[in-house]
Motif scaffolding. Structure first.
Motif, short mmCIF file in Angstrom:
data_model
loop_
_atom_site.label_atom_id
_atom_site.label_comp_id
_atom_site.label_asym_id
_atom_site.label_seq_id
_atom_site.Cartn_x
_atom_site.Cartn_y
_atom_site.Cartn_z
N ASP A 90 0.79 -1.23 0.00
CA ASP A 90 0.00 0.00 0.00
C ASP A 90 0.83 1.29 0.00
O ASP A 90 0.36 2.33 -0.44
N PHE A 91 2.07 1.24 0.51
CA PHE A 91 2.84 2.47 0.69
C PHE A 91 4.25 2.38 0.13
O PHE A 91 4.95 1.39 0.34
N ASP A 92 4.66 3.45 -0.55
CA ASP A 92 6.05 3.56 -1.02
C ASP A 92 6.99 3.84 0.14
O ASP A 92 8.16 3.48 0.11
N LEU A 93 6.46 4.54 1.15
CA LEU A 93 7.29 4.97 2.27
C LEU A 93 6.55 4.76 3.58
O LEU A 93 5.40 5.17 3.73
N VAL A 94 7.22 4.11 4.52
CA VAL A 94 6.69 3.93 5.87
C VAL A 94 7.64 4.67 6.81
O VAL A 94 8.84 4.38 6.84
N GLY A 114 10.17 -2.18 -3.75
CA GLY A 114 11.14 -1.10 -3.86
C GLY A 114 10.91 0.03 -2.88
O GLY A 114 11.61 1.05 -2.90
N GLY A 115 9.91 -0.12 -1.98
CA GLY A 115 9.59 0.92 -1.00
C GLY A 115 10.64 1.03 0.08
O GLY A 115 11.57 0.21 0.17
N THR A 116 10.49 2.05 0.91
CA THR A 116 11.48 2.34 1.96
C THR A 116 10.81 2.45 3.32
O THR A 116 9.75 3.06 3.45
N PHE A 117 11.47 1.88 4.31
CA PHE A 117 11.06 2.02 5.70
C PHE A 117 12.12 2.86 6.40
O PHE A 117 13.29 2.48 6.45
N LEU A 118 11.72 4.03 6.91
CA LEU A 118 12.63 4.90 7.65
C LEU A 118 12.17 4.93 9.10
O LEU A 118 11.03 5.29 9.39
N THR A 119 13.06 4.54 10.01
CA THR A 119 12.73 4.56 11.42
C THR A 119 13.87 5.16 12.22
O THR A 119 15.03 5.05 11.85
N GLN A 120 13.50 5.81 13.30
CA GLN A 120 14.46 6.30 14.29
C GLN A 120 13.98 5.76 15.62
O GLN A 120 12.85 6.03 16.03
N GLN A 121 14.81 4.97 16.28
CA GLN A 121 14.42 4.33 17.52
C GLN A 121 15.34 4.74 18.67
O GLN A 121 16.47 5.18 18.43
N VAL A 122 14.85 4.56 19.86
CA VAL A 122 15.64 4.80 21.07
C VAL A 122 16.10 3.44 21.57
O VAL A 122 15.32 2.50 21.66
N HIS A 123 17.38 3.33 21.88
CA HIS A 123 17.94 2.07 22.39
C HIS A 123 17.21 1.69 23.68
O HIS A 123 16.91 2.54 24.51
N GLY A 124 16.93 0.42 23.85
CA GLY A 124 16.20 -0.07 25.02
C GLY A 124 16.90 0.20 26.34
O GLY A 124 16.27 0.18 27.40
N LEU A 125 18.19 0.44 26.31
CA LEU A 125 18.91 0.73 27.55
C LEU A 125 19.26 2.21 27.67
O LEU A 125 20.12 2.59 28.45
N TRP A 126 18.55 3.05 26.90
CA TRP A 126 18.73 4.49 26.99
C TRP A 126 18.47 4.93 28.43
O TRP A 126 17.59 4.40 29.09
N ALA A 127 19.21 5.87 28.90
CA ALA A 127 19.08 6.42 30.26
C ALA A 127 19.34 5.37 31.33
O ALA A 127 18.79 5.43 32.42
N TYR A 128 20.17 4.39 31.01
CA TYR A 128 20.49 3.33 31.97
C TYR A 128 21.04 3.90 33.28
O TYR A 128 20.76 3.37 34.36
#
Length: 190
Positions: A130-134, A153-167
């Motif tokens: 359904d989507f070219d870009l997620v 040929g679509g693209t998935f762009l994600t920015q995530q926070v590491h699970g141990l952020w602010a350890y």
């Protein structure tokens, strides 16, 4: 690295414990909607990644005919990209106050806002390809579902926070991460 200041000239760890707890109680009472953290301006400083999520998203949208923004919050960041939106634009949000805010902001601009719960295992109510870009900034996702709704040929762009952020902060409170396995290595295997 994140640093919160309670007053323009003092960092929280330098406060006495009673003052610090009172400051946190006041912070907890601040109104919150969408992803607008402007009440923290000049008091929250965080290390920025060496790349810009918004710049990459804008560049990818220029080449797309459809985009979905997963867990858009109140649509604040997505609205910053409005001039690059392709013809078909969809956003998702589950949290009721943010869903209402996103609907109010985005629907008049032709965006379909869908109330769905995003997890690392639940399906999404969209057609295959359904989507070219997620787009996904800091939200859970089911990698199989993202692959399914992406057009060839679509693209998935994600920015995530590491699970141990602010350890280090969690250690002060003897707290454990809710998502210790949320890291690049684990996500790469999904």
């Amino acid at each position: 690295m994140l640093c919160l200041k309670s007053k323009p000239d003092s960092i929280l760890p330098l406060m006495n414990p009673i003052e610090m707890v009172e400051s946190w109680k006041r912070e907890e009472q601040q109104p919150f909607s969408g992803w607008d953290f402007s009440y923290l301006d000049e008091r929250m400083h965080e290390e920025q990644p060496p790349w810009s999520y918004l710049s990459r998203a804008a560049d990818l949208m220029r080449r797309s005919s459809s985009v979905i923004d997963l867990d858009t919050g109140g649509g604040e960041r997505f609205l910053e990209l409005r001039e690059y939106w392709p013809g078909k634009v969809v956003a998702t949000e589950e949290y009721p106050p943010n869903f209402l805010l996103a609907t109010e902001r985005l629907t008049p601009l032709g965006v379909q806002v869908v109330d769905i719960r995003l997890t690392d295992h639940d399906p999404m109510p969209f057609a295959d390809g359904d989507f070219d870009l997620v787009l996904n900034r800091h939200a859970a996702f089911n990698a199989s579902e993202v692959a399914r709704i992406l057009a060839p040929g679509g693209t998935f762009l994600t920015q995530q926070v590491h699970g141990l952020w602010a350890y280090d902060l969690m250690a002060v409170f003897d707290a454990k991460s809710q998502w210790p396995d949320a890291n690049l290595e684990s996500m790469s295997r999904s």
